[in-house]
Structure formats: C-alpha cells, structure tokens
Design an enzyme around this catalytic site. Sequence first.
Site, PDB file in Angstrom:
ATOM      1  N   GLU A 102       0.815  -1.210   0.000  1.00 56.85           N
ATOM      2  CA  GLU A 102       0.000   0.000   0.000  1.00 56.85           C
ATOM      3  C   GLU A 102       0.845   1.253   0.000  1.00 56.85           C
ATOM      4  O   GLU A 102       2.010   1.251   0.409  1.00 56.85           O
ATOM      5  CB  GLU A 102      -0.986  -0.013   1.165  1.00 56.85           C
ATOM      6  CG  GLU A 102      -0.348  -0.110   2.525  1.00 56.85           C
ATOM      7  CD  GLU A 102      -1.404  -0.206   3.627  1.00 56.85           C
ATOM      8  OE1 GLU A 102      -1.885  -1.322   3.875  1.00 56.85           O
ATOM      9  OE2 GLU A 102      -1.738   0.826   4.227  1.00 56.85           O
ATOM     10  N   CYS A 343      -0.145   2.169   9.203  1.00 60.89           N
ATOM     11  CA  CYS A 343       0.623   1.501   8.137  1.00 60.89           C
ATOM     12  C   CYS A 343       0.247   0.034   8.061  1.00 60.89           C
ATOM     13  O   CYS A 343       0.269  -0.661   9.052  1.00 60.89           O
ATOM     14  CB  CYS A 343       2.103   1.393   8.489  1.00 60.89           C
ATOM     15  SG  CYS A 343       2.981   2.817   8.842  1.00 60.89           S
TER      16      CYS A 343
END
Length: 355
Positions: A102, A343
């Site tokens: 990502e 994250c």
Amino acid sequence: MEMDREDTDSTKRDIKSLTLAQLQGVMTEASQKSYRAKQLYEWMHVKLARDYEEMTNLPGTLKTFCREHFDYAALQLIKVQESRVDGTKKFLFALSDGNLIESVWMRYKHGNSVCISSQAGCRMGCRFCASTIDGLERNLLPSEMLDQIYAITRYTGERVSNVVVMGSGEPLDNYENLLCFIRLLTDENGLHISQRSVTVSTCGIVPMMYRLADEKLQITLALSLHAATDEKRRKLMPIANQYSLDELMRACTYYFQQTGRRITFEYSLAGGVNDTKEDVEKLVSLIKPLHAHINLIPINPVKERDFIRSGKEAVTVFKNKLEKNGINVTIRREMGQDIDGACGQLRRSHLLKRS
Ligand code: SAH
C-alpha cells in the site's frame, strides 16, 4: 542468438530498475542506436508508460527484444480509499507475483507527498505496527518502489513533489534496492525529484545508517525512536536488542556530520507507555545535543496490538516540554483518519478478507 543467463534461469531482468547508462548497454545488445536508450528511459520514467504499447516512437524490433529479455514493472491497482476530510488517498496495489502493498497520497500546502512501501511485509517486529504481523514476504525492487509513485501520479494527474519511504517495510533492510530507487527517482532524466524532498525512515539498523551516511546523499533520514531508554525501547522494538541508544545516537551524529542533514526523530505516543513526564525528560536529554526535529505521532491503535493512543492533554504536555527545551516539534497531522488506521492496515484487512 546465444542464450544469456537470464533466459536459462527464467528470471528476466527488470528494465525499469536500470539506469540510463545501463540502458545504453542494452541498446548495444539489441543492435540499436544508443539514442534509443534516452527515448526508452523517458517513456518509463517521465511519460510513465504502463507498457511498451504506449512507446509510439520506438521500433518494433526493440520492443520485441525488450519483451523477450525484460520484465516491465507495472503495479496493478486493486483499491483506492479516498478521505472525505482532506483528500488523502490510500492505494492498494498488487505486484506481479500477487503480493500486496500500500501507498498513501497526501496533499499539503507545499505540494503533494507520497508515502511508499519498501518491502511486502516486514521482519522488524515493532510491537505497535500492523505491517510486521505476518513477517516479511519479500523486498521490493527499485522499479516497484518507483511504480507506486508513477501509478499514483497517473491516477491523480498531479505532480508528486515529496516522497517519504515510511510505508510498510524497513528500507535499510532492502538497502541496495533503496539506493537504486533513490538514484532513479532523483535522476535529472527521470522525475527529477530533489533529494531534499525524499525522506527515508528507519527503525535504526546502525551499520546501514553508517553506510547511508557515507553515500553523502541530501535526503532526510528519519529515525523511529519511540522511547528514550534502552529498557523501554526494547519492549517496543526488537531492533533495540541489537543496537543501544548510545550506538544509535552516535550513528545519527555521524549521519549529520557526513551529510549536513539534520535527523528527524519520530516518536509514536502510546498512552501510559512512553508518554509520561519522565519519558519526556529523558527524551530531552537524549536528543537535545543533536539539534534535531521531532515528529510526534499519536499511536494508531492496531486491532491485533493492545496499545492505546495518548490523550490530547498528554500529547500537549509532552510537546510543550520539548519546545520549552528548544526542540523543534511537530505533531503529525492526522491525514485521512476516516479511511485508514496505521501503516499496513489496508493490506492486512484485504488479506484477511481473502483468506
Ligand atoms: N521501518 C521504518 C518505516 C516504518 S513506518 C521505520 O521503522 O521507521 C513509519 C513510522 O510509523 C515509524 O516511525 C513507525 O514506527 C511508525 N508506526 C508504525 N505503526 C504505527 C502505529 N500503529 N501508530 C503510530 N506509528 C506507527
């Protein structure tokens, strides 16, 4: 034609990770004029082509040669989440082998910033972090780091001016590829992002910090500190068992001496864990001599971990104490709060849904 090593072991070379000089070598191999290297490089790194089809001014023979001999990294966009609050966008990409990564796009007053991943997963084991829960899948290639920025630039249609290597993974655990990525990203023949606009964040792999210092780049090094005593840091970050704070601070000083670039410290605040008066006092004496900047990050609670975010008041007290001691502090603006979490959480939630 003679079979080269890449053909026989069926791992093709990765064309988007080559420098312009290396591409010139490829042109000789392909019996092409050397100016073709510049054209191809421009298609990949300036015009951000998704594949050879788009490269209208290159001869078919060259494209066929490249297809046969090289892989062309092009991330597949799986999902975008867009914040209604501040326009922050989170991207989930699939790599060619199906691994997921990502990246985040943020708009700031001074330009657009992209936060990229440097590895699929991570093996550092920080206790509060979602990226590391399933360990390391693999290192990203330079081209796969670049393509996060390229794919996002194509998607938004806007130039990226800052890049932070603060997504999943430990960049200094993927050192050679990181360096190659930085060279390509900042190359005047490519996107030409200034080195000063690139930040690399590390949990503190000391020998690699020395190596990076000796490269004498103008990038910013951010160090994830999160605690001001060895004992506490070891509880949060396994890497602290390998390198003491004393060794870490010496490496930071060396980085500054070699590059003239001040370190940024990151300090994620977890309620009752590292946010007390005693913590901030220890932190002041640790970092004051370095004239560094500190970025406070209220912890993003991760479902699998049992940390809670520090209260507003604790954060303010912490910040004020640092400022009173002449330390430059920012509190990480919480971008895209409505779309994410920490994250690695988008990737993780996708993986859990798949399994
Ligand atoms: N491996 C690099 C980059 C990781 S992520 C490093 O350790 O620096 C970037 C920053 O976010 C690091 O400071 C990391 O410790 C922090 N971080 C990770 N998970 C977090 C969470 N859940 N809440 C707050 N900060 C977090």
